[in-house]
Every structure is written in C-alpha cells, then in structure tokens.
Design a protein around this motif. Structure first.
Motif, PDB file in Angstrom:
ATOM      1  N   GLY A  25     -17.896 -17.409  34.491  1.00 16.35           N
ATOM      2  CA  GLY A  25     -17.581 -18.720  35.050  1.00 16.35           C
ATOM      3  C   GLY A  25     -16.085 -18.942  35.103  1.00 16.35           C
ATOM      4  O   GLY A  25     -15.286 -18.070  34.767  1.00 16.35           O
ATOM      5  N   GLU A  26     -15.716 -20.146  35.526  1.00 17.00           N
ATOM      6  CA  GLU A  26     -14.307 -20.485  35.688  1.00 17.00           C
ATOM      7  C   GLU A  26     -13.624 -20.678  34.335  1.00 17.00           C
ATOM      8  O   GLU A  26     -14.096 -21.440  33.490  1.00 17.00           O
ATOM      9  N   VAL A  27     -12.517 -19.971  34.149  1.00 15.12           N
ATOM     10  CA  VAL A  27     -11.743 -20.039  32.908  1.00 15.12           C
ATOM     11  C   VAL A  27     -10.578 -20.997  33.124  1.00 15.12           C
ATOM     12  O   VAL A  27      -9.791 -20.838  34.058  1.00 15.12           O
ATOM     13  N   LYS A  28     -10.482 -21.986  32.256  1.00 14.09           N
ATOM     14  CA  LYS A  28      -9.396 -22.958  32.348  1.00 14.09           C
ATOM     15  C   LYS A  28      -8.122 -22.430  31.696  1.00 14.09           C
ATOM     16  O   LYS A  28      -7.031 -22.560  32.232  1.00 14.09           O
ATOM     17  N   SER A  29      -8.264 -21.816  30.514  1.00 16.18           N
ATOM     18  CA  SER A  29      -7.081 -21.293  29.816  1.00 16.18           C
ATOM     19  C   SER A  29      -7.480 -20.196  28.838  1.00 16.18           C
ATOM     20  O   SER A  29      -8.622 -20.134  28.392  1.00 16.18           O
ATOM     21  N   ASP A  51     -16.998 -25.066  32.350  1.00 13.47           N
ATOM     22  CA  ASP A  51     -18.385 -25.516  32.255  1.00 13.47           C
ATOM     23  C   ASP A  51     -18.988 -25.082  30.922  1.00 13.47           C
ATOM     24  O   ASP A  51     -18.897 -23.905  30.549  1.00 13.47           O
ATOM     25  N   ASP A  52     -19.603 -26.024  30.208  1.00 14.24           N
ATOM     26  CA  ASP A  52     -20.186 -25.721  28.897  1.00 14.24           C
ATOM     27  C   ASP A  52     -21.292 -24.671  28.985  1.00 14.24           C
ATOM     28  O   ASP A  52     -21.400 -23.806  28.114  1.00 14.24           O
ATOM     29  N   GLN A  53     -22.116 -24.742  30.023  1.00 12.09           N
ATOM     30  CA  GLN A  53     -23.207 -23.766  30.141  1.00 12.09           C
ATOM     31  C   GLN A  53     -22.651 -22.364  30.386  1.00 12.09           C
ATOM     32  O   GLN A  53     -23.136 -21.392  29.818  1.00 12.09           O
ATOM     33  N   ASP A  54     -21.608 -22.267  31.223  1.00 13.14           N
ATOM     34  CA  ASP A  54     -20.961 -20.969  31.440  1.00 13.14           C
ATOM     35  C   ASP A  54     -20.374 -20.444  30.133  1.00 13.14           C
ATOM     36  O   ASP A  54     -20.462 -19.258  29.821  1.00 13.14           O
TER      37      ASP A  54
END
Length: 95
Positions: A25-29, A51-54
C-alpha cells in the motif's frame, strides 16, 4: 498506521524499507533510527502507511521474514509515552 520494524541489517536503507512496504500500500514515511554519535543505524525504524488495513496486511506478511540477511520483527508501533525527567533542579534559595 505507524509500524515498528526491528532487527534490521545495519546496511538496510530507508529506500529498501520503502520498496518492501510499498507492495502492500501507500507509504507515507520511512525513518531508520540513526545513532547520533556514530552516524550508523541502530537496527530499527518506523514505516508510516496511509491506510490501516494496508499496514496490518504488511505486518502480517512481513513479520519474521528475511530482509538483507536478517529476520525482521514488524509490529504496530506503540505511542511514545511521555517521559518524566529524572532531572530535579535544586532549590537555590538560601535561608
């Protein structure tokens, strides 16, 4: 979701962790913790996913797997507790 990653190889780079987690999923940091005196990795870091599920899927898939020759530990990061200082300033009033 903030994820704690431990037992990292000291040569593992933030870009390596980012690539690993982006497949879930998308990585913020991504932040590998560096020793301020030696400038080398302390062997752990944090990955924040949008995303918590990711994030949970990444934890489930990556915990106790190999990365750069080490078996890593991946789990939900616990919030930092407010640290109480052991410093107690002296009362400089003289009687």
């Amino acid at each position: 979701m903030n994820i704690f990653v431990a037992r990292l190889n000291y040569e593992t780079q933030e870009s390596d962790l980012r690539s690993l987690f982006e497949s879930y999923g998308e990585v913020k940091s991504v932040k590998i913790i560096i020793d301020k005196f030696t400038g080398t990795s302390k062997g752990f870091g944090f990955v924040e996913m949008m995303d918590d599920q990711d994030g949970q899927n990444a934890i489930n898939a990556l915990n106790n797997t190999q990365l750069d020759g080490r078996t890593i530990v991946v789990k939900v990061a616990e919030p930092r507790e407010s640290r109480q200082s052991s410093y107690s300033p002296r009362n400089n009033n003289r009687y």
